[in-house]
Design a protein around this motif. Structure first.
Motif, mmCIF file in Angstrom:
data_model
loop_
_atom_site.group_PDB
_atom_site.id
_atom_site.type_symbol
_atom_site.label_atom_id
_atom_site.label_comp_id
_atom_site.label_asym_id
_atom_site.label_seq_id
_atom_site.Cartn_x
_atom_site.Cartn_y
_atom_site.Cartn_z
ATOM 1 N N LEU A 1 0.751 -1.249 0.101
ATOM 2 C CA LEU A 1 0.050 0.122 0.069
ATOM 3 C C LEU A 1 0.740 1.370 -0.208
ATOM 4 N N ARG A 2 2.027 1.188 -0.405
ATOM 5 C CA ARG A 2 2.851 2.280 -0.610
ATOM 6 C C ARG A 2 2.147 3.119 -1.560
ATOM 7 N N LEU B 1 1.710 -6.670 5.071
ATOM 8 C CA LEU B 1 1.369 -5.277 4.478
ATOM 9 C C LEU B 1 2.410 -4.430 4.564
ATOM 10 N N VAL B 2 2.575 -3.770 3.297
ATOM 11 C CA VAL B 2 3.580 -2.683 3.172
ATOM 12 C C VAL B 2 3.063 -1.503 3.199
ATOM 13 N N LEU B 3 3.617 -0.672 4.017
ATOM 14 C CA LEU B 3 2.836 0.805 4.225
ATOM 15 C C LEU B 3 3.937 1.780 4.517
ATOM 16 N N ASP B 4 3.538 3.032 3.979
ATOM 17 C CA ASP B 4 4.364 4.346 4.079
ATOM 18 C C ASP B 4 4.464 4.638 5.600
ATOM 19 N N ARG B 5 5.610 5.114 5.989
ATOM 20 C CA ARG B 5 5.711 5.660 7.324
ATOM 21 C C ARG B 5 5.052 6.959 7.597
ATOM 22 N N GLY B 6 4.969 7.116 8.850
ATOM 23 C CA GLY B 6 4.010 8.468 9.047
ATOM 24 C C GLY B 6 2.568 8.044 9.216
ATOM 25 N N GLU B 7 1.788 9.181 8.725
ATOM 26 C CA GLU B 7 0.470 8.913 9.114
ATOM 27 C C GLU B 7 -0.154 7.403 8.622
ATOM 28 N N PRO B 8 0.136 7.091 7.422
ATOM 29 C CA PRO B 8 -0.439 5.675 7.078
ATOM 30 C C PRO B 8 0.036 4.635 8.197
ATOM 31 N N GLU B 9 1.479 4.551 8.754
ATOM 32 C CA GLU B 9 1.718 3.740 9.676
ATOM 33 C C GLU B 9 1.028 3.972 10.833
#
Length: 80
Positions: free
Chosen positions: A12-13, A39-47
């Motif tokens: 989901l990057r 699950l792969v996520l961007d750091r920050g708010e998504p995390e």
């Protein structure tokens, strides 16, 4: 392709909030209780938002790998 420990994988990057959380929830709905979603996520708010939301729904979340830009999680499905 998911890591060997995962039953399914979702990258989901680049996906904005709350769409990333909705997509993660939909992916988990298709899994059996106890199955693992990578699950792969961007750091920050998504995390922050996705982790908190999944944990609130009863799923077990563990961080497997992190970089400065993204993180890889294993989410164990709590079931419906």
């Amino acid at each position: 392709m998911p890591f060997p420990e995962a039953d399914s994988s979702l990258d989901l990057r680049g996906t904005p909030c709350p769409v990333n959380f909705i997509r993660a929830r939909l992916a988990l709905e298709g899994l059996e209780p106890g199955a693992v979603l990578e699950l792969v996520l961007d750091r920050g708010e998504p995390e922050a938002m996705v982790l908190l939301g999944l944990e609130r729904e009863g799923h077990a979340v563990s961080v497997q790998e992190t970089t400065d830009d993204w993180l890889r999680l294993h989410v164990t499905c709590a079931g419906g």
